[in-house]
Design a protein around this motif. Structure first.
Motif, short mmCIF file in Angstrom:
data_model
loop_
_atom_site.label_atom_id
_atom_site.label_comp_id
_atom_site.label_asym_id
_atom_site.label_seq_id
_atom_site.Cartn_x
_atom_site.Cartn_y
_atom_site.Cartn_z
N LEU A 11 0.82 -1.21 0.00
CA LEU A 11 0.00 0.00 0.00
C LEU A 11 0.86 1.26 0.00
O LEU A 11 0.60 2.22 -0.74
CB LEU A 11 -0.93 -0.01 1.22
N GLU A 12 1.89 1.26 0.82
CA GLU A 12 2.76 2.44 0.88
C GLU A 12 3.47 2.68 -0.45
O GLU A 12 3.66 3.83 -0.87
CB GLU A 12 3.77 2.26 2.02
N SER A 13 3.82 1.60 -1.14
CA SER A 13 4.48 1.76 -2.45
C SER A 13 3.53 2.36 -3.49
O SER A 13 3.98 2.90 -4.49
CB SER A 13 5.00 0.40 -2.94
N LEU A 14 2.21 2.27 -3.23
CA LEU A 14 1.22 2.84 -4.13
C LEU A 14 0.78 4.24 -3.69
O LEU A 14 -0.15 4.81 -4.27
CB LEU A 14 -0.01 1.93 -4.20
N GLY A 15 1.46 4.79 -2.68
CA GLY A 15 1.17 6.15 -2.26
C GLY A 15 0.15 6.27 -1.15
O GLY A 15 -0.33 7.38 -0.86
N GLN B 114 -3.20 -14.31 20.41
CA GLN B 114 -2.56 -14.01 19.13
C GLN B 114 -2.73 -12.52 18.80
O GLN B 114 -3.81 -11.95 18.96
CB GLN B 114 -3.19 -14.84 18.02
N THR B 115 -1.64 -11.92 18.32
CA THR B 115 -1.69 -10.52 17.90
C THR B 115 -2.39 -10.41 16.55
O THR B 115 -2.05 -11.10 15.60
CB THR B 115 -0.27 -9.94 17.78
N LYS B 116 -3.38 -9.53 16.50
CA LYS B 116 -4.12 -9.30 15.26
C LYS B 116 -3.93 -7.85 14.82
O LYS B 116 -3.88 -6.94 15.67
CB LYS B 116 -5.61 -9.60 15.46
N VAL B 117 -3.84 -7.65 13.52
CA VAL B 117 -3.53 -6.34 12.96
C VAL B 117 -4.59 -5.96 11.93
O VAL B 117 -4.93 -6.76 11.05
CB VAL B 117 -2.14 -6.33 12.29
N ASN B 118 -5.09 -4.74 12.05
CA ASN B 118 -5.98 -4.14 11.06
C ASN B 118 -5.26 -3.01 10.34
O ASN B 118 -4.42 -2.32 10.95
CB ASN B 118 -7.23 -3.57 11.72
N LEU B 119 -5.58 -2.81 9.08
CA LEU B 119 -5.00 -1.72 8.29
C LEU B 119 -6.11 -0.82 7.77
O LEU B 119 -7.11 -1.31 7.23
CB LEU B 119 -4.21 -2.26 7.10
N VAL B 120 -5.94 0.49 7.92
CA VAL B 120 -6.80 1.46 7.26
C VAL B 120 -5.87 2.38 6.47
O VAL B 120 -5.12 3.16 7.05
CB VAL B 120 -7.65 2.28 8.25
N ALA B 121 -5.90 2.23 5.14
CA ALA B 121 -4.98 2.98 4.27
C ALA B 121 -5.76 4.01 3.47
O ALA B 121 -6.87 3.75 3.00
CB ALA B 121 -4.26 2.02 3.33
N ARG B 122 -5.16 5.18 3.32
CA ARG B 122 -5.81 6.28 2.59
C ARG B 122 -4.83 6.87 1.59
O ARG B 122 -3.67 7.15 1.92
CB ARG B 122 -6.28 7.35 3.57
N ARG B 123 -5.32 7.08 0.36
CA ARG B 123 -4.53 7.78 -0.64
C ARG B 123 -5.31 9.02 -1.08
O ARG B 123 -6.40 8.93 -1.64
CB ARG B 123 -4.26 6.88 -1.85
N ASP B 124 -4.74 10.18 -0.78
CA ASP B 124 -5.36 11.44 -1.15
C ASP B 124 -4.94 11.87 -2.55
O ASP B 124 -3.92 11.42 -3.07
CB ASP B 124 -4.96 12.53 -0.15
N ALA C 174 -4.01 -3.85 -7.67
CA ALA C 174 -3.66 -3.65 -9.08
C ALA C 174 -4.48 -2.53 -9.70
O ALA C 174 -3.98 -1.75 -10.52
CB ALA C 174 -3.86 -4.95 -9.85
N ALA C 175 -5.77 -2.45 -9.32
CA ALA C 175 -6.62 -1.38 -9.84
C ALA C 175 -6.14 -0.02 -9.38
O ALA C 175 -6.11 0.95 -10.16
CB ALA C 175 -8.06 -1.61 -9.41
N ALA C 176 -5.75 0.07 -8.11
CA ALA C 176 -5.24 1.34 -7.58
C ALA C 176 -3.97 1.76 -8.31
O ALA C 176 -3.74 2.96 -8.55
CB ALA C 176 -4.97 1.21 -6.08
N ALA C 177 -3.16 0.78 -8.70
CA ALA C 177 -1.93 1.09 -9.44
C ALA C 177 -2.25 1.62 -10.83
O ALA C 177 -1.46 2.38 -11.41
CB ALA C 177 -1.05 -0.16 -9.54
N ARG C 178 -3.40 1.24 -11.39
CA ARG C 178 -3.78 1.68 -12.74
C ARG C 178 -4.29 3.12 -12.77
O ARG C 178 -4.32 3.73 -13.85
CB ARG C 178 -4.87 0.77 -13.30
N VAL C 179 -4.73 3.63 -11.64
CA VAL C 179 -5.28 4.99 -11.59
C VAL C 179 -4.23 5.91 -10.98
O VAL C 179 -3.99 5.87 -9.77
CB VAL C 179 -6.58 5.05 -10.78
N PRO C 180 -3.57 6.72 -11.78
CA PRO C 180 -2.51 7.59 -11.24
C PRO C 180 -3.05 8.54 -10.18
O PRO C 180 -4.18 9.05 -10.30
CB PRO C 180 -2.03 8.36 -12.48
N VAL C 181 -2.25 8.77 -9.17
CA VAL C 181 -2.64 9.70 -8.10
C VAL C 181 -2.93 11.07 -8.69
O VAL C 181 -3.80 11.80 -8.20
CB VAL C 181 -1.53 9.79 -7.03
N ALA C 182 -2.22 11.43 -9.75
CA ALA C 182 -2.42 12.75 -10.36
C ALA C 182 -3.84 12.94 -10.88
O ALA C 182 -4.31 14.07 -11.01
CB ALA C 182 -1.42 12.95 -11.49
N ARG C 183 -4.54 11.82 -11.16
CA ARG C 183 -5.91 11.92 -11.67
C ARG C 183 -6.95 11.96 -10.55
O ARG C 183 -8.09 12.31 -10.78
CB ARG C 183 -6.21 10.74 -12.60
#
Length: 391
Positions: free
Chosen positions: A36-40, A54-64, A128-137
């Motif tokens: 996710l970080e590599s995709l911005g 057991q340790t459990k981890v949740n992720l909430v990722a945001r790309r502005d 993969a879909a997120a990688a197809r849509v440039p952040v600039a758009r």
């Protein structure tokens, strides 16, 4: 390497993480966070320790959007939020090719491995879909949310709702929510919930030739009879039906076990359980109350399971119709549950993902390459629709 080949490789890598719900999902979460970080994306991680320690981890990722200066929390921002889980069901008795459920095999146009369909393939498609849509758009934010423990009670989703600051921002923005469970990329606008209860009878073990034991099953008989009677009522009484689902019933299911290992031992403990699939207008709580009253009068212990709530978004709502324009076809309902029941604060939501539920949880679980490709294509269109301004 072609984009679909890269996605197949990524899915094989994620399948390689043994993230069965009884174990920690920290390793796969760390890997996904890096992707996710590599995709911005900016990634928030929240952790908790489950009942097994057991340790459990949740992720909430945001790309502005690139160069965004909007102040979060001022006005609703819209955008798109995708939800998945990183845990998988156990994989004992694996019959798929290769013999190892966590060593993916690509064969006959399919990717075999535990979690390929439910639902690591869906996550790979969205990445993969997120990688197809440039952040600039981008003109609206994009979220990707990965939860723990969906397969064993939605604990990860509940933890995010209660403890994630990023999720609070997501709720305020009110984006379109996509639960990426396998639907064959057909739009699902509603699903059933699930709840249950357990009853325990305590006796005293002894050699069955003596009169020293107390058979725990004796106190269980009245509750078993009521479980049977009420189950039959749910099938015949239209008050407990909702014809918008197939089957339209509460899917009343129960079982009993005394754990006895020999016929010459008086059973010391007996447990019965009930599971039902609640619907938006039929929750079965009146029936559960009858059972609890009977259990209390019989001296049984009662334990409620938290379960998950149903989801209902009107089929003719704008968000569902927009998604149907992208996916093709008409919206439908399903009878399985998802994390979506915990995200009731979101007013726009649908279940929509690659793969078919018939392949989930099987001993040779697989996702077709065609479905993975279709998921990437349609998810990219959804990101474009909700996160990119129309020209």
């Amino acid at each position: 390497m072609a984009p679909i080949d890269e996605s197949i490789q990524a899915l094989c890598q994620l399948i390689g993480f043994d993230s069965v719900s009884s174990t920690s999902n920290a390793a796969i979460s760390s890997d996904v966070a890096g992707r996710l970080e590599s995709l911005g994306f900016t990634v928030e991680q929240t952790q908790y320790v489950d009942a097994r320690g057991q340790t459990k981890v949740n992720l909430v990722a945001r790309r502005d959007p690139a160069g965004s200066t909007s102040s979060r929390g001022s006005e609703p921002e819209g955008g798109l939020a995708y939800f998945c889980h990183t845990d998988v069901v156990p994989a004992s008795g694996w019959t798929g090719p290769g013999g190892n459920p966590f060593d993916a095999v690509v064969q006959d146009g399919r990717i075999f491995g535990r979690g390929s369909c439910d639902m690591k393939g869906s996550l790979v498609a969205m990445l993969a879909a997120a990688a197809r849509v440039p952040v600039a758009r981008q003109r609206k934010p994009l979220w990707i949310v990965c939860t723990a423990d969906e397969e064993v009670g939605f604990d990860g989703a509940r933890h995010i709702v209660q403890h994630s600051n990023s999720f609070r921002e997501l709720v305020q923005a009110q984006p379109m929510g996509i639960i990426g469970e396998p639907t064959g990329m057909s739009v699902v606008h509603a699903h059933k919930g699930i709840t249950g209860v357990q009853f325990t009878s305590r006796g005293r073990a002894a050699h069955s030739s003596t009169a020293d034991g107390i058979n725990a099953n004796e106190s269980m008989v009245p509750i078993l009879q009521l479980l049977l009677e009420l189950g039959q009522q749910t099938k015949t009484d239209p008050r407990y039906h909702d014809d918008r689902f197939d089957p339209p019933t509460l899917s009343w299911n129960f079982g009993v076990s005394d754990g006895c290992t020999a016929v010459n031992i008086t059973p010391e403990t007996s447990k019965a359980w009930l599971s039902l699939r609640s619907m938006p207008d039929v929750d079965g709580e009146d029936l559960i109350s009858q059972l609890v009253d009977k259990a209390n009068s019989s001296g049984l212990e009662v334990k409620r399971f938290e379960g998950g709530r149903p989801v209902w978004i009107e089929a003719d709502s704008a968000c569902i119709q927009d998604l149907c324009q992208i996916a093709g076809g008409q919206p439908s309902t399903v009878c399985f549950g998802t994390d979506g029941g915990e995200f009731a604060e979101l007013k726009q939501m649908a279940v929509w993902g690659p793969g078919h539920i018939a392949q989930a949880h099987t001993t040779d679980e697989w996702l077709s390459i065609d479905q993975l490709s279709k998921g990437i294509e349609l998810y990219a269109k959804a990101i474009t629709h909700w996160c990119v301004d129309k020209v």
